[in-house]
Design a protein around this motif. Structure first.
Motif, PDB file in Angstrom:
ATOM      1  N   ILE A  50      13.145 -58.550   0.457  1.00 10.01           N
ATOM      2  CA  ILE A  50      12.979 -57.796  -0.784  1.00 10.01           C
ATOM      3  C   ILE A  50      12.078 -56.594  -0.547  1.00 10.01           C
ATOM      4  CG2 ILE A  50      12.037 -57.865  -3.114  1.00 10.01           C
ATOM      5  CD1 ILE A  50      12.895 -60.754  -3.305  1.00 10.01           C
ATOM      6  N   GLY A  51      10.959 -56.838   0.167  1.00 10.90           N
ATOM      7  CA  GLY A  51      10.050 -55.730   0.468  1.00 10.90           C
ATOM      8  C   GLY A  51      10.750 -54.655   1.292  1.00 10.90           C
ATOM      9  N   GLY A  52      11.504 -55.086   2.303  1.00  4.48           N
ATOM     10  CA  GLY A  52      12.191 -54.143   3.161  1.00  4.48           C
ATOM     11  C   GLY A  52      13.210 -53.319   2.405  1.00  4.48           C
ATOM     12  N   GLU A  53      13.858 -53.975   1.456  1.00 10.10           N
ATOM     13  CA  GLU A  53      14.889 -53.301   0.695  1.00 10.10           C
ATOM     14  C   GLU A  53      14.280 -52.341  -0.324  1.00 10.10           C
ATOM     15  OE1 GLU A  53      17.294 -56.211  -1.066  1.00 10.10           O
ATOM     16  OE2 GLU A  53      18.922 -54.818  -1.423  1.00 10.10           O
ATOM     17  N   TYR A  54      13.133 -52.744  -0.860  1.00  6.85           N
ATOM     18  CA  TYR A  54      12.541 -52.012  -1.974  1.00  6.85           C
ATOM     19  C   TYR A  54      11.806 -50.759  -1.496  1.00  6.85           C
ATOM     20  CZ  TYR A  54      10.129 -51.573  -6.440  1.00  6.85           C
ATOM     21  OH  TYR A  54       9.673 -51.139  -7.644  1.00  6.85           O
ATOM     22  N   LEU A  55      11.201 -50.833  -0.288  1.00  7.56           N
ATOM     23  CA  LEU A  55      10.425 -49.696   0.201  1.00  7.56           C
ATOM     24  C   LEU A  55      11.385 -48.629   0.714  1.00  7.56           C
ATOM     25  CD1 LEU A  55       7.609 -51.648   1.982  1.00  7.56           C
ATOM     26  CD2 LEU A  55       7.499 -50.419  -0.169  1.00  7.56           C
ATOM     27  N   SER A  56      11.669 -47.679  -0.146  1.00  6.96           N
ATOM     28  CA  SER A  56      12.718 -46.717   0.137  1.00  6.96           C
ATOM     29  C   SER A  56      12.133 -45.476   0.776  1.00  6.96           C
ATOM     30  CB  SER A  56      13.398 -46.335  -1.160  1.00  6.96           C
ATOM     31  OG  SER A  56      12.464 -45.692  -1.997  1.00  6.96           O
ATOM     32  N   ALA A  57      12.981 -44.474   0.949  1.00  5.77           N
ATOM     33  CA  ALA A  57      12.518 -43.175   1.426  1.00  5.77           C
ATOM     34  C   ALA A  57      11.427 -42.639   0.516  1.00  5.77           C
ATOM     35  CB  ALA A  57      13.694 -42.205   1.473  1.00  5.77           C
ATOM     36  N   ALA A  58      11.566 -42.906  -0.791  1.00  2.05           N
ATOM     37  CA  ALA A  58      10.570 -42.409  -1.737  1.00  2.05           C
ATOM     38  C   ALA A  58       9.208 -43.020  -1.449  1.00  2.05           C
ATOM     39  CB  ALA A  58      10.997 -42.724  -3.163  1.00  2.05           C
ATOM     40  N   SER A  59       9.188 -44.301  -1.013  1.00  3.87           N
ATOM     41  CA  SER A  59       7.910 -44.941  -0.712  1.00  3.87           C
ATOM     42  C   SER A  59       7.388 -44.506   0.638  1.00  3.87           C
ATOM     43  CB  SER A  59       8.069 -46.470  -0.712  1.00  3.87           C
ATOM     44  OG  SER A  59       8.427 -46.915  -1.981  1.00  3.87           O
ATOM     45  N   PHE A  60       8.281 -44.452   1.616  1.00  4.43           N
ATOM     46  CA  PHE A  60       7.841 -44.207   2.989  1.00  4.43           C
ATOM     47  C   PHE A  60       7.423 -42.748   3.193  1.00  4.43           C
ATOM     48  CE2 PHE A  60       8.120 -43.739   7.539  1.00  4.43           C
ATOM     49  CZ  PHE A  60       7.657 -44.944   8.001  1.00  4.43           C
ATOM     50  N   LEU A  61       8.213 -41.818   2.673  1.00  2.65           N
ATOM     51  CA  LEU A  61       7.897 -40.400   2.844  1.00  2.65           C
ATOM     52  C   LEU A  61       7.385 -39.770   1.555  1.00  2.65           C
ATOM     53  CD1 LEU A  61      11.065 -39.193   4.802  1.00  2.65           C
ATOM     54  CD2 LEU A  61       8.869 -39.888   5.744  1.00  2.65           C
ATOM     55  N   GLY A  62       8.073 -40.072   0.434  1.00  4.62           N
ATOM     56  CA  GLY A  62       7.854 -39.345  -0.814  1.00  4.62           C
ATOM     57  C   GLY A  62       6.461 -39.513  -1.388  1.00  4.62           C
ATOM     58  N   ALA A 180      14.701 -57.967   6.228  1.00  9.19           N
ATOM     59  CA  ALA A 180      13.427 -58.621   6.525  1.00  9.19           C
ATOM     60  C   ALA A 180      12.788 -57.975   7.754  1.00  9.19           C
ATOM     61  CB  ALA A 180      13.645 -60.109   6.753  1.00  9.19           C
ATOM     62  N   VAL A 181      13.594 -57.758   8.791  1.00 13.17           N
ATOM     63  CA  VAL A 181      13.066 -57.111   9.994  1.00 13.17           C
ATOM     64  C   VAL A 181      12.554 -55.719   9.638  1.00 13.17           C
ATOM     65  CG1 VAL A 181      13.701 -56.151  12.230  1.00 13.17           C
ATOM     66  CG2 VAL A 181      14.486 -58.427  11.578  1.00 13.17           C
ATOM     67  N   GLN A 182      13.287 -55.045   8.762  1.00 18.28           N
ATOM     68  CA  GLN A 182      12.922 -53.673   8.473  1.00 18.28           C
ATOM     69  C   GLN A 182      11.637 -53.555   7.671  1.00 18.28           C
ATOM     70  OE1 GLN A 182      16.592 -52.063   7.100  1.00 18.28           O
ATOM     71  NE2 GLN A 182      17.101 -51.286   9.118  1.00 18.28           N
ATOM     72  N   TYR A 183      11.291 -54.569   6.867  1.00 22.42           N
ATOM     73  CA  TYR A 183       9.978 -54.474   6.215  1.00 22.42           C
ATOM     74  C   TYR A 183       8.885 -54.373   7.269  1.00 22.42           C
ATOM     75  CZ  TYR A 183       5.552 -55.522   4.134  1.00 22.42           C
ATOM     76  OH  TYR A 183       4.240 -55.436   3.781  1.00 22.42           O
ATOM     77  N   GLY A 402      11.408 -43.571  13.315  1.00 23.68           N
ATOM     78  CA  GLY A 402      12.203 -44.800  13.277  1.00 23.68           C
ATOM     79  C   GLY A 402      11.965 -45.574  12.000  1.00 23.68           C
ATOM     80  N   GLY A 403      10.687 -45.673  11.606  1.00 25.45           N
ATOM     81  CA  GLY A 403      10.362 -46.367  10.362  1.00 25.45           C
ATOM     82  C   GLY A 403      11.026 -45.709   9.166  1.00 25.45           C
ATOM     83  N   ALA A 404      11.040 -44.375   9.159  1.00 26.27           N
ATOM     84  CA  ALA A 404      11.675 -43.659   8.051  1.00 26.27           C
ATOM     85  C   ALA A 404      13.150 -44.021   7.988  1.00 26.27           C
ATOM     86  CB  ALA A 404      11.511 -42.155   8.233  1.00 26.27           C
ATOM     87  N   PHE A 405      13.805 -44.080   9.155  1.00 23.43           N
ATOM     88  CA  PHE A 405      15.225 -44.435   9.128  1.00 23.43           C
ATOM     89  C   PHE A 405      15.433 -45.872   8.696  1.00 23.43           C
ATOM     90  CE2 PHE A 405      18.411 -41.365  10.051  1.00 23.43           C
ATOM     91  CZ  PHE A 405      17.638 -40.247  10.285  1.00 23.43           C
ATOM     92  N   ALA A 406      14.482 -46.751   9.085  1.00 29.61           N
ATOM     93  CA  ALA A 406      14.569 -48.121   8.587  1.00 29.61           C
ATOM     94  C   ALA A 406      14.522 -48.121   7.062  1.00 29.61           C
ATOM     95  CB  ALA A 406      13.425 -48.959   9.155  1.00 29.61           C
ATOM     96  N   ALA A 407      13.667 -47.245   6.508  1.00 30.32           N
ATOM     97  CA  ALA A 407      13.564 -47.171   5.044  1.00 30.32           C
ATOM     98  C   ALA A 407      14.875 -46.716   4.426  1.00 30.32           C
ATOM     99  CB  ALA A 407      12.428 -46.222   4.653  1.00 30.32           C
ATOM    100  N   PHE A 408      15.461 -45.652   4.989  1.00 35.22           N
ATOM    101  CA  PHE A 408      16.727 -45.182   4.417  1.00 35.22           C
ATOM    102  C   PHE A 408      17.803 -46.258   4.524  1.00 35.22           C
ATOM    103  CE2 PHE A 408      15.099 -41.217   6.632  1.00 35.22           C
ATOM    104  CZ  PHE A 408      14.269 -40.911   5.580  1.00 35.22           C
ATOM    105  N   LEU A 409      17.874 -46.893   5.707  1.00 28.83           N
ATOM    106  CA  LEU A 409      18.934 -47.877   5.941  1.00 28.83           C
ATOM    107  C   LEU A 409      18.811 -49.062   4.999  1.00 28.83           C
ATOM    108  CD1 LEU A 409      19.245 -48.109   9.810  1.00 28.83           C
ATOM    109  CD2 LEU A 409      20.934 -47.268   8.185  1.00 28.83           C
ATOM    110  N   SER A 410      17.568 -49.607   4.885  1.00 30.63           N
ATOM    111  CA  SER A 410      17.454 -50.847   4.140  1.00 30.63           C
ATOM    112  C   SER A 410      17.715 -50.626   2.656  1.00 30.63           C
ATOM    113  CB  SER A 410      16.082 -51.474   4.368  1.00 30.63           C
ATOM    114  OG  SER A 410      15.078 -50.514   4.155  1.00 30.63           O
TER     115      SER A 410
END
Lengths: 575, 125
Positions: A50-62, A180-183, A402-410
């Motif tokens: 859930i955390g991995g899915e919820y933390l989007s580009a807006a959270s990671f970069l925005g 889950a991995v992506q969180y 890489g983390g940013a792309f994980a955010a977009f992907l998840s």
């Protein structure tokens, strides 16, 4: 910039997502596996997912980008994203899980026994999902451009393709593992660089911001503008220009920029001397650092009071209505487990959101040129290689990319999955796996097209609009549906149209016209403060006007929603 | 529910379980079959749960929503430095999150106890 390492790391993240997705494909055999992982997901896995899915580009970069540009008022975004989950936990989580609904439209139909309400909720659900997907894909484009110099459409295309293939092939089971991995990938991608950043900052004698001036260049800085920008120069500065400024072409000549507006054409390179004040792109207030560091200080982002409260309402109440959030609850085995998972999610979100403000503050010192180019969302990506030199800095930059792309992907995966679910069941009316796969294709291709068509919107603004629409339509539907017996189908449809429909129209109008100022613009661009009360009011009044259409099964539904699992009542069937 | 009735004492042989069931018709079935009594029990449970949920939401959101007012009424709070950070950054950037998690733990603890009590009440009756 660290283009090779970053390209390799981004490619690794994309490949890993496909590989883990392929592993899931071998495990998912039946339709039930495919959709909900047969509910065998443990709370920790599920919470990470859930955390991995919820933390989007807006959270990671925005978030970092907004704080960097506008100051601590923007801290309300991450707070809202987190407290939204608390509201969800306290008022919605367990009953929603017990209802057995897979999506909000499912809930609407189960509770109100009306196909009409279901269709209305489906349309809104797809709309909110797409609205949320567009900035994810745009963020992917921005990130790939920033770290490798690739054209903007390539990042969006890569993410759209990987997500579509993954969702079509593996469904929910693989998605849960990937998410889950992506969180944890996203958390490390922000947390590890921040340690080195703070160390480097202390090595440099812990420089602090001079409160009496706006952002200044710490050293002689060469800024290359990628897209044409209109900037506001606050005090006369002489720069060496290579390119087109104010319609005149220069080739390495010194130009004195007078205070006032200037246009810098794409491709121009400007050399600024150390200690000169950064000319800021139109729309970002050229406050002094002291004013920037205060809440309710800046003028540029509308009336600070109204904007802050509208943001609080939208995010606190909008989280429960996001399509990918609701779907996730279905993977909990029961209501009690749904609650416990949510507590873990809250802790995971809290740990993550402590980090972006550090990037924002350091960016104010070390990467002020982003205020000129307007690419404030890139502050997280640029800082590591800027502040930590050498190979280490490049590796850290690659980690962040890489983390940013994980955010977009998840986030895109979760959204595409839930939008595809709604599309296949309610809009395209295609059943079974084949129908789901066709729907997944459409769920990904439409926002990709939109991301190409409209560009240059702030990540968090579009995401904020998705939250506002969810808060004014699905929040009343869920809260009243769960706690109020007298809700009727007519009231629900009227409330969703009045609240969600008007918020959507208002938001789209402001996204399509150039930014304005004044109360009317604020009211339209941040509709939540009026549209959420309106949605509730219309839904309640509409229901009270049609008391005869209260569904006959309301008492039985309420028992199912609220009776503790321990009683062994209302065992719902597995799909 | 039957506090005003005289207290009843059940005297049974320890071997039998049958006589301990005071009602021939358990409340679980009342609830399941939508009787008046069952509906009454469910309503009381829902009210307790809603009250608890709203309490937790208000306890967290109330003070949070008051912060912008505090910042503008007492301008000093916008700039005062606490523990090395300006107060707004400390509160909005760090301190909020442990409070939210603590509130969530409290809510889950309370709501699970409520549901357990309800289950005990219903099953023992």
């Amino acid at each position: 910039m660290s283009s090779t390492y970053s390209a390799v790391f981004v490619a690794l993240v994309l490949a890993a997502a496909l590989l883990i997705g392929g592993y899931g494909l071998r495990v998912s055999r039946t339709t039930s596996d495919f959709f909900v992982a047969s509910r065998t997901v443990s709370p920790w896995w599920n919470a990470s997912a859930i955390g991995g899915e919820y933390l989007s580009a807006a959270s990671f970069l925005g978030v970092a980008g907004l704080i960097f540009a506008y100051g601590p008022d923007m801290l309300w975004y991450p707070i809202g994203y987190t407290v939204g989950y608390l509201v969800l936990l306290a008022l919605v989580a367990a009953p929603l899980r017990r209802s057995g609904a897979y999506t909000v439209p499912d809930f609407a139909e189960a509770r109100l026994e009306s196909r009409r309400v279901r269709r209305m909720a489906s349309v809104l659900s797809v709309g909110i999902g797409w609205l949320y997907l567009v900035p994810q894909l745009q963020g992917a484009g921005l990130a790939l451009t920033t770290v490798t110099g690739a054209p903007g459409w390539l990042g969006a295309l890569l993410v759209a393709v990987v997500v579509a293939v993954n969702v079509m092939a593996g469904g929910m089971r693989s998605i849960t593992f990937v998410q889950a991995v992506q969180y944890w990938l996203k958390l490390s991608a922000l947390a590890i660089p921040v340690i080195f950043l703070v160390l480097a900052w202390r090595d440099a004698g812990a420089p602090s911001l001079d409160g009496s001036v706006p952002a200044v260049f710490a050293n002689d800085t060469k800024v290359t503008v990628q897209t044409t920008v209109d900037v506001e120069v606050s005090s006369r500065v002489s720069v060496v220009v290579d390119g087109v400024v104010d319609g005149r072409t220069y080739a390495g000549t010194s130009v004195s920029l007078a205070p006032g507006p200037h246009r810098i054409a794409a491709g121009a390179a400007l050399d600024f001397p150390a200690k000169s004040v950064v000319p800021q792109v139109k729309g970002i207030p050229a406050d002094t650092n002291a004013l920037w560091a205060q809440p309710l200080g800046g003028e540029g982002h509308g009336n600070p009071f109204y904007v802050t409260y509208s943001l609080i309402i939208a995010t606190f109440l909008g989280t429960m209505g996001l399509p990918h959030v609701v779907v996730r609850f279905y993977t909990n085995p029961n209501g009690r487990q749904a609650r416990r998972t949510t507590v873990v999610v809250l802790a995971l979100l809290g740990i993550f959101y402590v980090l972006p403000p550090a990037y924002a503050a350091l960016g104010r010192i070390y990467t002020p040129e982003l205020l000129l180019t307007g690419q404030t969302d890139a502050v997280v990506l640029v800082l590591p290689s800027r502040l930590v030199g050498g190979t280490l800095g490049e590796l850290l930059g690659a980690l962040v990319a890489g983390g940013a792309f994980a955010a977009f992907l998840s986030t895109s995966s979760g959204l595409t999955l839930s939008v595809a679910g709604v599309l296949s069941q309610d809009v395209l009316l295609l059943r079974g796996l084949r129908g789901f796969r066709v729907a997944a294709f459409f769920a990904a291709i439409v926002p990709f097209g939109a991301a190409l068509l409209v560009s240059g919107m702030s990540l968090a603004d579009v995401v904020g609009l998705a939250f506002a629409v969810a808060a004014s339509s699905f929040c009343p539907l869920l809260l009243l549906g769960i706690w109020w017996r007298r809700l009727t189908p007519f009231g629900a449809v009227a409330g969703m149209i009045a609240g969600g429909g008007l918020a959507l129209v208002a938001g789209l109008v402001t996204l399509l016209v150039p930014p304005g100022a004044g109360l009317v613009y604020d009211l339209l661009s941040r509709p939540a403060a009026w549209s959420v009360p309106l949605g509730f009011a219309v839904m309640i009044v509409g229901s009270l006007l049609t008391p005869r259409t209260v569904p006959a099964s309301v008492n039985r539904t309420m028992v199912r929603l609220h009776a503790p699992e321990a009683l062994g009542l209302a065992q719902e069937e597995t799909p | 529910m039957n506090a005003e009735r005289p207290r009843r004492v059940v005297v049974t042989s320890p071997w039998t379980r049958a006589t301990r069931r005071s009602r021939s018709y358990p409340i679980v079935r009342e609830i399941d079959e939508q009787s008046e009594v069952g509906a009454l029990y469910m309503r009381s449970l829902m009210r307790t749960q809603l009250r608890l949920g709203l309490l937790v939401v208000l306890l967290v959101c109330g003070p949070l929503a008051a912060l912008p007012v505090l910042f503008s009424v007492v301008p000093l709070t916008k700039t005062v430095v606490v523990l090395g950070l300006p107060l707004p950054w400390l509160v909005l950037g760090l301190a909020v999150y442990p409070v939210v998690v603590a509130a969530a733990c409290y809510y889950v603890w309370r709501v699970e106890r409520t549901e357990r009590d309800f289950a005990d009440l219903v099953e023992q009756s």
